[in-house]
Design a protein around this motif. Structure first.
Motif, short mmCIF file in Angstrom:
data_model
loop_
_atom_site.label_atom_id
_atom_site.label_comp_id
_atom_site.label_asym_id
_atom_site.label_seq_id
_atom_site.Cartn_x
_atom_site.Cartn_y
_atom_site.Cartn_z
N LEU A 46 0.83 -1.22 0.00
CA LEU A 46 0.00 0.00 0.00
C LEU A 46 0.86 1.26 0.00
N LYS A 47 2.00 1.22 0.68
CA LYS A 47 2.93 2.37 0.66
C LYS A 47 3.40 2.63 -0.77
N ILE A 48 3.73 1.54 -1.48
CA ILE A 48 4.22 1.68 -2.86
C ILE A 48 3.13 2.29 -3.75
N PHE A 49 1.91 1.77 -3.64
CA PHE A 49 0.86 2.29 -4.52
C PHE A 49 0.40 3.68 -4.11
N GLU A 50 0.54 4.00 -2.82
CA GLU A 50 0.22 5.37 -2.43
C GLU A 50 1.22 6.33 -3.07
N GLN A 51 2.49 5.95 -3.10
CA GLN A 51 3.47 6.83 -3.75
C GLN A 51 3.18 6.94 -5.25
N GLN A 52 2.75 5.85 -5.87
CA GLN A 52 2.39 5.92 -7.30
C GLN A 52 1.18 6.85 -7.52
N ALA A 53 0.20 6.75 -6.64
CA ALA A 53 -1.00 7.58 -6.78
C ALA A 53 -0.65 9.07 -6.59
N ILE A 54 0.23 9.34 -5.62
CA ILE A 54 0.66 10.73 -5.41
C ILE A 54 1.38 11.24 -6.66
N ALA A 55 2.23 10.39 -7.24
CA ALA A 55 2.96 10.78 -8.46
C ALA A 55 1.98 11.12 -9.58
N LEU A 56 0.95 10.29 -9.76
CA LEU A 56 -0.04 10.56 -10.82
C LEU A 56 -0.82 11.84 -10.50
N GLY A 57 -1.16 12.04 -9.24
CA GLY A 57 -1.86 13.26 -8.85
C GLY A 57 -1.02 14.50 -9.15
N ARG A 58 0.25 14.41 -8.88
CA ARG A 58 1.14 15.56 -9.15
C ARG A 58 1.31 15.78 -10.66
N LEU A 59 1.35 14.68 -11.39
CA LEU A 59 1.40 14.80 -12.86
C LEU A 59 0.13 15.48 -13.37
N PHE A 60 -1.02 15.05 -12.86
CA PHE A 60 -2.29 15.65 -13.28
C PHE A 60 -2.39 17.12 -12.84
N THR A 61 -1.75 17.46 -11.73
CA THR A 61 -1.75 18.87 -11.30
C THR A 61 -1.00 19.72 -12.32
N ILE A 62 0.09 19.16 -12.86
CA ILE A 62 0.81 19.87 -13.92
C ILE A 62 -0.08 20.00 -15.15
N ALA A 63 -0.78 18.89 -15.50
CA ALA A 63 -1.69 18.93 -16.65
C ALA A 63 -2.79 19.98 -16.44
N ALA A 64 -3.27 20.09 -15.22
CA ALA A 64 -4.34 21.04 -14.92
C ALA A 64 -3.90 22.47 -15.21
N ASN A 65 -2.62 22.74 -14.96
CA ASN A 65 -2.11 24.08 -15.19
C ASN A 65 -1.56 24.27 -16.60
#
Ligand SMILES: [Zn+2]
Length: 338
Positions: free
Chosen positions: A251-270
């Motif tokens: 779960l720690k590994i997938f949480e880090q992956q989810a955070i990475a995707l969220g941060r990528l999408f934050t860049i996309a949002a801007n």
């Protein structure tokens, strides 16, 4: 009789080609995989012939007269140019020197005597996700898709069309740098990507990222974990199964992956402020409980302004195994002269 034409989509993979047929009214004539061997490891000549066989096979399965085919959409794994020239440095699926710099689109076009439209596999899947989600309104919307596999693929769709860029390298989401502060634990090494970058999205959100970066670190934090006894490549593939059983390391590994995707999408949002964010790949080809948890984490870490949050949707890339062929077919249809 304008309604009788069709286009064919061919999704070229490491072991199989998958083919589909899209008719003039926008219906796919198959709702399953129609696979034949891709034979890419036997070199370009054999592989182009295998693509032609894949096309013939899907026409036979659907009872479609070959004379109705107006165009063919082709997708392959990259890296390749926007027009289907395989990278001069080769590629994972195309290792032999005969493939380096090979124009697979032109070769197939010549073999078939039909127009062939090329996309890389991530872009084709992104295009399908977009059209499946927005339907008849596809040309009035934009989206971004992130597909977690061996690497991190996907694409950017603007007004219903894939953004390709000057050199065909737009939408290489995996190699966008993302902030690591708050994603990494104190003392966790900065993850490295095969592309030569450190701290890009793929260095975290990919199977390779698990094998090379995340799992080696997290195994030091969970001593005696059974995955420590497996070879690294195999262990990386097993992490998902552990996560579905609520294993804390996984779960720690997938949480880090989810955070990475969220941060990528934050860049996309801007950057392009898309109307939809799609997540695909092995990480969401799971039971509904884990999938919802993962998507929820991605959403939680995507920072949107209030207006954006009202306008945007988060969703899965549907029918992922068929998405490449279907997206390739849509691209071929959209390239037809009106
Ligand atoms: Zn990279």
């Amino acid at each position: 009789m304008p309604d009788t034409w069709v286009v064919v989509g061919l999704d070229n993979g490491g072991t199989s080609n998958n083919a589909t047929v899209l008719d003039a009214s926008g219906n796919f004539l198959v709702d399953r995989l129609v696979e034949t061997p891709s034979r890419v490891l036997e070199g370009p000549e054999v592989a182009v012939e295998a693509l032609a066989a894949s096309l013939a096979g899907v026409l036979e399965v659907t009872g479609t007269d070959p004379a109705r085919v107006r165009a063919v959409g082709l997708d392959t794994p990259g890296p390749a140019s926007a027009t289907g020239v395989i990278s001069s440095k080769g590629a994972t699926n195309f290792p032999q020197p005969e493939w380096w710099g090979f124009d697979i689109r032109a070769a197939l076009e010549e073999r078939l005597g039909l127009p062939v439209v090329y996309n890389n596999d991530g872009n084709a899947a992104a295009l399908y996700a977009h059209h499946a989600h927005f339907g008849a309104d596809a040309s009035r919307h934009s989206s971004v898709s992130a597909i977690v596999g061996t690497g991190l693929g996907g694409g950017v769709v603007e007004s219903g069309k894939v953004v390709k860029g000057a050199a065909g390298m737009a939408g290489e989401l995996g190699h966008v740098h993302i902030p690591m502060h708050g994603l990494l634990e104190d003392g966790q090494p900065v993850p490295a990507c095969n592309c030569g970058f450190s701290a890009d999205a793929e260095s975290v959100a990919s199977l390779t990222g698990i094998a090379n970066n995340l799992l080696p670190y997290w195994l030091t934090r969970f001593e005696g974990h059974p995955l420590a006894d497996e070879p690294p490549g195999k262990a990386a593939k097993l992490v998902r199964g552990y996560a579905e059983q609520d294993d804390p390391l996984a779960l720690k590994i997938f949480e880090q992956q989810a955070i990475a995707l969220g941060r990528l999408f934050t860049i996309a949002a801007n950057f392009t402020d898309p109307g939809a964010y799609f997540v695909g790949g092995g990480v969401v080809e799971t039971g509904p409980r884990f999938r919802e948890w993962f998507l929820g984490k991605v959403r939680e870490h995507t920072v949107l302004r209030e207006e954006q949050a009202r306008a945007a949707r988060f969703s899965l890339v549907p029918d992922l195994d068929m998405a490449g062929a279907r997206g390739a077919a849509i691209a071929a249809r959209d390239a037809l002269p009106r």
